[in-house]
Structures are given as structure tokens and as C-alpha cells.
Design an enzyme around this catalytic site. Structure first.
Site, PDB file in Angstrom:
ATOM      1  CG  ASP A  65      -2.039  -1.006   1.119  1.00 52.68           C
ATOM      2  OD1 ASP A  65      -2.273  -1.504   0.005  1.00 52.68           O
ATOM      3  OD2 ASP A  65      -2.671  -1.296   2.151  1.00 52.68           O
ATOM      4  CD  GLU A  71      13.162  -6.653  -5.370  1.00 52.61           C
ATOM      5  OE1 GLU A  71      13.786  -7.662  -4.996  1.00 52.61           O
ATOM      6  OE2 GLU A  71      12.378  -6.027  -4.635  1.00 52.61           O
ATOM      7  CG  ASN A 119       5.571 -12.510   3.140  1.00 51.14           C
ATOM      8  OD1 ASN A 119       4.825 -13.458   3.312  1.00 51.14           O
ATOM      9  ND2 ASN A 119       5.126 -11.270   3.052  1.00 51.14           N
TER      10      ASN A 119
END
Length: 506
Positions: free
Chosen positions: A276, A298, A388
Site C-alpha cells: 500500500d 524488482e 515472507n
């Protein structure tokens, strides 16, 4: 999704027609214990059908009491059709270098999957050097195969060049859901192991140094599957007020750096993580005063397409497109326009320290928490549970001209502070973190000693509910012990300990 493509219409190399097969037949070629290199980067360009067929094969084997797991290497995160289905059937023994799937995450944190979290720019050389053993099979998505057998890359590049070169055998998924006109958008180049390396001759964001295609000997390809499935990327919502405030702090800071003459009027190439805040920054740039922007990053999200369309962003280099369904439609409808402005490269190049340092990128990445001295935890919740992975944030943080780390000042309805006395896990040390931003404000840490950094972070970035507690900790730490980086070791992680015991750091 129904298959509505014309069989073989994108497989123009007649020598390969005999290798067309079903996903089930392709999955049958993957033996238990195999190490697989699969395409995919941030939910983009991953194989859609073979992983699901492999998962069903593993499920059937387990039902018979047979052992069946594979080692899974990708570019970055994939999607439920890959990470999710294989994790669900307990089919993954080892996973690297990045993931974002909730099922996979649960298995990692339960100890059922061995997860190796590494800098994305390091993957190629580690695989080339044999750190993970022999790569048995590569499973790669492309949008077509040319007459000469060369492969047209899909919406992400990631480590695909490495997988094709290093694997003993290759399975191909030809995906008809993306436009064949992606052809020409890619720049496929790599680096050998030392001592055979030469300079990477990228001096501008849009410099090309490679080839638009992957190359794989025909006898190495053991199967081809046709698909017509879109990437699983959700539509992006509008940034909330917290994200907009963080973006505002960043944009005002960049404006002042231009006024000081530290940055040029069109800034420096931008790198932005996924999320966000990134979208809020991009939105702010689209409606701001900066012109002729470039990006060396990326991932290209929806916001960057809008920034390109507006004319503000002229050239973008990345390793993947991570687009909502609406943005994919826009890309396909305006592919000729975008192809002139976007370059997709292997992640060993998109994230290469040499190029990042030369171009002087402006890096903006997210974090889970920062401590009062500027150390950042990007990966572990309460020190032990993987979220992650570090992804490419470390590649850019250490080598960029400016390095921002951003997050809201609190989480879990205020029960977790984003600024703590000491981070519970360190991914980015204080030496790589220049600027910390929350919705409360911005702390410019450049040129500051540890105690000066602490004062800037507490004063500018901490939430009011936690600011007084942070000042109390810091002031008491200065009353005893060494004074370079004052800490009270018996209390340094007490906030995390209290949360685990009570559900709140308050």
C-alpha cells in the site's frame, strides 16, 4: 478456466510439437526427492497447471503410504496454484528463496518445511556453485516458442535463465493468457561464477545488455503443456490514510533533497517494494511535480503503469510485472506503448549491487519493526515466526543512494509498536538503514551517531502511545553501562515478551 487457445499455435518450432502433453503427464516425469527450479516472481509468471497435477500425484502417493516430497526453488513468491497446493499436500521438503503463501508460511513455522531465506541477488551464484545440490528439473512459463526453439519470456523473469541452464531437464508451460507482444520487452543476461566475471554495462535504466529470449537445447525439454490461465494477483485497493501520510513524508523529503541540490530534479531511479505504501508513493508522484522519472526496481505494480501512462515515468527496469486483472487488460491493450518503456531482466541483474550502486537508486521498502538505533526486522514476527522473507530489500538497502524503510507506527489495533527498544530479529542493520518513516513522521539517520539516531526515531516515528515508554527506556539505558549504543539487556526484548504473554506491548 476453459482452454480457448488453438493447440500448437504458439509453439512454432516443429521439432517440439511431439513434446506436447497434459499437465498430469508432465507431473509424472517429476520423481520423488527432485530439486525443482520453477518460474515465478511476486505472484507473476509461475507455472499454472503442472504444480497442481504434481500435488495430486503427491497426495495419491501419500495415501498409499509412499514418501514423496520435492525441493522447490523459485524467483520469489508465487501463488496458491504453486506454493499453496504443494504445501497443502506436504509435498515440499525445502523452499527458497522467498514465499508469501499462507499455507506455505504455516508449514514453515510449524517446522514442516525447511525454508532458506536469502537475498534475491545471491540465488544464481549459490545455485551455480552447487549450494543446493543438483537441479533436476526446471518448470518454466513462457508466452511462446519461436521457430528456432528460443523461448519468449512471460510476465516475470526471476531466476528462469539460471533454472534452464542448470537443470538436467526442462518442462515448459506455454501460457496464452498474456499477449505474444510481450516479445521484445525482456533483456536476458547473466553473470558467471568468479573469476570469470566482467563489468555489467548498465549505465542507464534502459540500457540493454542481453537477449530478448531464453535458450534451451531441444533435447533438454522433456514436455510442453499449454495453458490459458492468468496470474493470481488481486486488484489493488486505494491506499488508506496511514499509507498516504507515509507517502507524503517521503515525497516532501525528496522535494527538499532536490532543493538542496542533493538529488537532480527528476530524482534518481526508483525502487519500491510491494504494498500500500508503495502504491501511495507512486500515486503521489503521478500527481506531483517531478518529471522524467525512471525506475530500476524488482516489481512493476498497477501504480507504475499509471505513472508511465501519465508521462511522468519514462523508463522502467524490473524483473516482474505484478498486475491486477484490470491492469493486465490495460497492458495487453496497450502493449506496443508499454514495451517501449519497460524492460524485464533476470533478478541477478535487476538486484545486482554493482548496478544499484552505479545508478544510485532511491529504495523504499517495508519492515515489520525498527529499533531505536535503526536496525530493521523485515521477516520475523516476534523473533521466531517467518512472515515472507527478506526478498530484495537487502540488495537495495545496502547499495542504494537513499534507503527508506517504512511501516505504520502500530499494528494489531495498537497492541504492537512498530518502533521497539531492540528488534527481535535483524535483517537490515543500522549501517544499511538511512531513513525510517511511519505515519507519525520521518527520521533522517544520515550522519548521526547511535544516540542521535535514537532521539530522531523516537521523536519522529514512534506512536504517542509508546513514545514516553521509549524515552524512558533510552534515558535509563544512558544512566549505566557503555554509552555508544546504550541498552538495558534485561529489558531490551521485554516488549516482545510482554506481547507474547498478554497480547499487548502496552
Amino acid at each position: 478456466m476453459a482452454d480457448n487457445f488453438q493447440s500448437l499455435s504458439r509453439i512454432k518450432c516443429k521439432e517440439l510439437h511431439s513434446k506436447l502433453m497434459t499437465p498430469e503427464a508432465a507431473a509424472a516425469l517429476i520423481p520423488p526427492g527432485a530439486t525443482l527450479g520453477m518460474s515465478g516472481f511476486t505472484g507473476s509468471g509461475y507455472p499454472k497447471r503442472i504444480p497442481g497435477a504434481l500435488a495430486e500425484r503427491i497426495r495419491a502417493a501419500h495415501a498409499k503410504g509412499e514418501a514423496f516430497k520435492i525441493k522447490l526453488l523459485t524467483g520469489a513468491s508465487t501463488a496458491p496454484e504453486l506454493d499453496g497446493v504443494l504445501a497443502e499436500v506436504d509435498g515440499i521438503e525445502l523452499r527458497m528463496p522467498f514465499q508469501g503463501d499462507p499455507v506455505c508460511r504455516k508449514k514453515i513455522n510449524a517446522g514442516d518445511i525447511n525454508y532458506i531465506d536469502i537475498h534475491l541477488s545471491h540465488v544464481t551464484q549459490q545455485v551455480q556453485a552447487g549450494y543446493y545440490g543438483k537441479l533436476d528439473i526446471a518448470v518454466i512459463e513462457v508466452v511462446g516458442i519461436r521457430e528456432d526453439g528460443s523461448l519468449i519470456p512471460s510476465a516475470s523473469v526471476g531466476n528462469n535463465k539460471t533454472w534452464i541452464e542448470q537443470a538436467d531437464k526442462v518442462l515448459i508451460e506455454v501460457n496464452y493468457a498474456l499477449s505474444e507482444k510481450l516479445e521484445g520487452m525482456h533483456d536476458i543476461a547473466g553473470t558467471p561464477l568468479p573469476p570469470h566475471r566482467e563489468p555489467i554495462l548498465i549505465h542507464k535504466t534502459d540500457d540493454r545488455i542481453g537477449d530478448p529470449y531464453y535458450h534451451c537445447p531441444a533435447d533438454k525439454i522433456i514436455g510442453i503443456v499449454e495453458t490459458n490461465d492468468r496470474d493470481r494477483v488481486n486488484s489493488f485497493s486505494e491506499p488508506d490514510e496511514v499509507a498516504k501520510k507515509i507517502a507524503s513524508h517521503i515525497l516532501n523529503f525528496l522535494k527538499k533533497e532536490v532543493e538542496k541540490g542533493i538529488l537532480p530534479p527528476n530524482l534518481l531511479p526508483l525502487q519500491s517494494g510491494v504494498g500500500d505504501v508503495s502504491n501511495a508513493v507512486i500515486s503521489g508522484l503521478e500527481h506531483g511535480e517531478f518529471e522524467n522519472l525512471t525506475a530500476y526496481t524488482e516489481v512493476i505494480q498497477d501504480g507504475m503503469l499509471g505513472l508511465i501512462k501519465s508521462g511522468k515515468l519514462t523508463k522502467v527496469s524490473a524483473t516482474a510485472l505484478s498486475l491486477s486483472p484490470e491492469a493486465v487488460d490495460d497492458l495487453n491493450e496497450n502493449i506496443d506503448f508499454y514495451r517501449e518503456r519497460i524492460i524485464l531482466r533476470p533478478q541477478e541483474i535487476s538486484n545486482h549491487p554493482e548496478v544499484i550502486r552505479r545508478l544510485g537508486t532511491i529504495a523504499i521498502n517495508g519492515m515489520l519493526e525498527a529499533d531505536i538505533y535503526g536496525n530493521v526486522n523485515s521477516t520475523h514476527v516476534m523473533g521466531s515466526s517467518m512472515m515472507n522473507g527478506i526478498g530484495g530489500s537487502g540488495d537495495f538497502a545496502r547499495n542504494s543512494f537513499l534507503s527508506f524503510f517504512v511501516r505504520p507506527s502500530v499494528a494489531k489495533d495498537g497492541d504492537i509498536s512498530g518502533i521497539v527498544p531492540m528488534v527481535s530479529h535483524v535483517d537490515q542493520t543500522e549501517h544499511d538503514v538511512q531513513i525510517i518513516v511511519t505515519e507519525q513522521g520521518l527520521a533522517d539517520l544520515r550522519g548521526l551517531a547511535p544516540r542521535q539516531r535514537a532521539k530522531a526515531i523516537i521523536e519522529n516515528c514512534a506512536h504517542p502511545d509508546y513514545k514516553e515508554k521509549l524515552w524512558d527506556y533510552f534515558n535509563r539505558a544512558q544512566e549505566s553501562g557503555a554509552q555508544h549504543t546504550p541498552h538495558i539487556l534485561s529489558e531490551a526484548l521485554s516488549w516482545h515478551d510482554k506481547y507474547l504473554k498478554t497480547g499487548s506491548m502496552k
